[in-house]
Design an enzyme around this catalytic site. Structure first.
Site, mmCIF file in Angstrom:
data_model
loop_
_atom_site.group_PDB
_atom_site.id
_atom_site.type_symbol
_atom_site.label_atom_id
_atom_site.label_comp_id
_atom_site.label_asym_id
_atom_site.label_seq_id
_atom_site.Cartn_x
_atom_site.Cartn_y
_atom_site.Cartn_z
ATOM 1 N N ASP A 86 0.828 -1.200 0.000
ATOM 2 C CA ASP A 86 0.000 0.000 0.000
ATOM 3 C C ASP A 86 0.861 1.248 0.000
ATOM 4 O O ASP A 86 1.623 1.490 0.939
ATOM 5 C CB ASP A 86 -0.895 -0.044 1.239
ATOM 6 C CG ASP A 86 -1.811 1.166 1.352
ATOM 7 O OD1 ASP A 86 -2.001 1.865 0.334
ATOM 8 O OD2 ASP A 86 -2.336 1.409 2.440
ATOM 9 N N ASP A 293 -2.679 6.657 -4.948
ATOM 10 C CA ASP A 293 -2.687 5.673 -3.868
ATOM 11 C C ASP A 293 -3.114 4.303 -4.369
ATOM 12 O O ASP A 293 -4.277 4.082 -4.687
ATOM 13 C CB ASP A 293 -3.626 6.139 -2.758
ATOM 14 C CG ASP A 293 -3.677 5.169 -1.585
ATOM 15 O OD1 ASP A 293 -2.783 4.306 -1.494
ATOM 16 O OD2 ASP A 293 -4.601 5.279 -0.774
#
Length: 530
Positions: A86, A293
């Site tokens: 992530d 992201d």
């Protein structure tokens, strides 16, 4: 016996464990991943191999679970654990094997968990001090620990991590999903930073540099096409076979609340949508801050832009299915051209098919409109009061180099589905291979909220509510095949006039019964687990 430290001494202990310079020369750490439509429990075991100067591991993306899972090992000997990689968070945390969540019947720790009693290199730092909260009310609690962490054949010694022992949620009966994370954001995005007046420890990217795995705190991301089976993440390197043209560098933007750069926020300068015959059907200028992201599935734009697109494409906001569209829209001529920075900034062209997401066929038959057309999920939504965020539906079309040392990202259009590689090491933060120019442009990130929308949009069990369709206003042309991305048959091949949704079938109530939305307070990442 494990030694326990207070949270205040955690930083000093972590820094003292930095190893002296190792013999090995820094290089590139590469992870090739496969994308799977499956529950994480069906993912295959770790496969490690080496080729040339780059170590290769396997990272699995389950579109059913919406995760990119990297095979890792923790401890000595290594215990296999699948972790979500992530860019929107900064900590590594792993589920504790003896937790109630992992030992309960129907355990959701199917991607692996860690038993500290089986590791000879385990050190406990601060018992009970690791805490992360999520906007759905879920809380993860545990200990700060230290142990060996390995990915792609490279072992990182003395890695500080969270050992997650408890997971609680007001919306569950005590068995919240427990999927660990390896965060590759800034050190100041760590949970410790907000809990201890600005203290940090060296996270995985910093440790890679300190232990001579890579030279610069930088990595590149190539998610590849929605229907592709492979993609790539390179720590410390760039693969110029994976993008078209040249990379253009963008400065990261300061957060107005924190006063520092702590997210991958860049300036979004506008969007053009071309439709039938290449004619422009929508154009808008902007100076909005957006966060890149990979921990978020969808793309969230300012409300006025997102709503214009939703109306133009013919998207329906269904009570039971969220934002959906005729799958055939993905086979039209629509091209989205995202612009960044100033007039000399990069332009990333994305086919409309990248935003038309089939429902996971392993969960049952896809919903259909009354006309017979198959419904797909739509990948661009309004951000509301939350940050504007460019997730996977955009990132698949962009090759992105995240440069933490220079506070920049570099963008180029993705070269989809290529088998060739041409990997080049990043040896200096101001010299990214393939980058020929730097764009300017500023935008202040003012939103401090977190993204809470979900892919799929299910809000509960089956309902008899029937959503009404609207005709899109964009002339996108006629679909070239019957259904997008193998989502199933149905429909007239037209872009508009989908009709109404058929009443939900019995499978609807169970599709997302096990879904929990975990939205990290740090970095605004979204994690959806099935």
């Amino acid at each position: 016996m494990a030694t326990s430290y207070s949270l205040r001494t955690l930083l000093l202990v972590a820094l003292s464990l930095y190893p002296e310079s190792l013999v090995a020369e820094p290089g590139v750490l590469g992870l090739t991943f496969e994308k799977r439509r499956a529950d994480p429990s069906t993912l295959p075991p770790s496969r490690l191999r080496k080729r040339a100067s780059s170590a290769q591991a396997t990272l699995y993306n389950s579109q059913g679970a919406l995760l990119y899972l990297v095979n890792s090992t923790v401890g000595t000997p290594g215990q296999n654990i699948g972790l979500q990689l992530d860019t929107g968070s900064s900590d590594i945390w792993v589920p504790w094997a003896k937790s109630t969540v992992c030992t309960a019947k129907g355990s959701v720790c199917s991607s692996g968990s860690f038993d500290e009693t089986k590791s000879s290199t385990f050190v406990e730092y601060a018992a009970g001090e690791f805490q992360i909260g999520y906007v759905d009310g879920t809380k993860i609690q545990g200990d700060y620990v230290n142990d060996t962490f390995s990915i792609a054949g490279a072992s990182i010694k003395n890695m500080t991590m969270g050992l997650a022992k408890k997971s609680s949620s007001p919306n569950s009966s005590g068995s919240s999903p427990f999927q660990g994370i390896v965060g590759v954001g800034f050190d100041n995005g760590e949970a410790l930073y907000s809990q201890s007046q600005g203290q940090t420890y060296p996270n995985i990217i910093s440790q890679m540099v300190a232990q001579n795995v890579i030279s610069v705190r930088a990595y590149s991301l190539w998610l590849n096409d929605l229907s592709a089976t492979q993609g790539n993440i390179l720590f410390g390197g760039v693969d110029d076979a994976k993008f078209n043209g040249n990379l253009v560098v963008l400065p990261l933007q300061v957060d107005s609340d924190s006063g520092i750069i702590d997210t991958f926020t860049v300036t979004f300068s506008g969007l053009e949508i071309d439709g039938n015959g290449g004619k422009t059907v929508y154009s808008v200028n902007s100076t909005a801050p957006v966060i890149l992201d990979s921990g978020t599935s969808l793309t969230y734009l300012p409300d006025d832009i997102a709503n214009a697109i939703i109306g133009g494409v013919g998207v329906i906001n269904s009570q039971n299915y969220g934002y959906i569209v005729d799958c055939n829209v993905g086979n039209t001529a629509g091209i989205f051209k995202f612009k960044f920075g100033n007039a000399n900034g990069p332009v990333i062209a994305a086919k409309i098919s990248q935003f038309v997401i089939p429902f996971d066929p392993s969960l049952g038959a896809a919903p259909k409109f009354k006309s017979g057309a198959t419904a797909c999920q739509w990948g661009i939504l309004p951000s509301g009061e939350d940050p504007n965020l460019f997730g996977d539906t955009f990132l698949r079309s962009a090759y992105v180099v995240y440069n933490l040392d220079a506070n920049t990202v570099a963008l180029a259009e993705t070269n989809f589905n290529v088998k060739d590689t041409n990997i080049k090491q990043i040896t200096a933060s101001d010299a990214i291979p393939g980058a020929t120019s730097t764009a300017s442009g500023t935008a202040v990130q003012t939103h401090s909220g977190q993204i809470s929308q979900t892919l799929g949009g299910f809000t509960g069990g089956a309902s008899s509510t029937v959503a009404s369709a609207t005709s899109g206003t964009f002339d996108l042309g006629t679909a070239t095949s019957s259904a997008s991305s193998g989502s199933g048959s149905g429909g007239s091949g037209k872009t508009n006039g989908a009709g109404q949704l058929s009443p939900p079938t019995a499978f609807v109530g169970t599709i997302f019964t096990g879904v929990a939305v975990l939205v990290a307070m740090l970095g605004g990442s979204v994690m959806l687990l099935v």
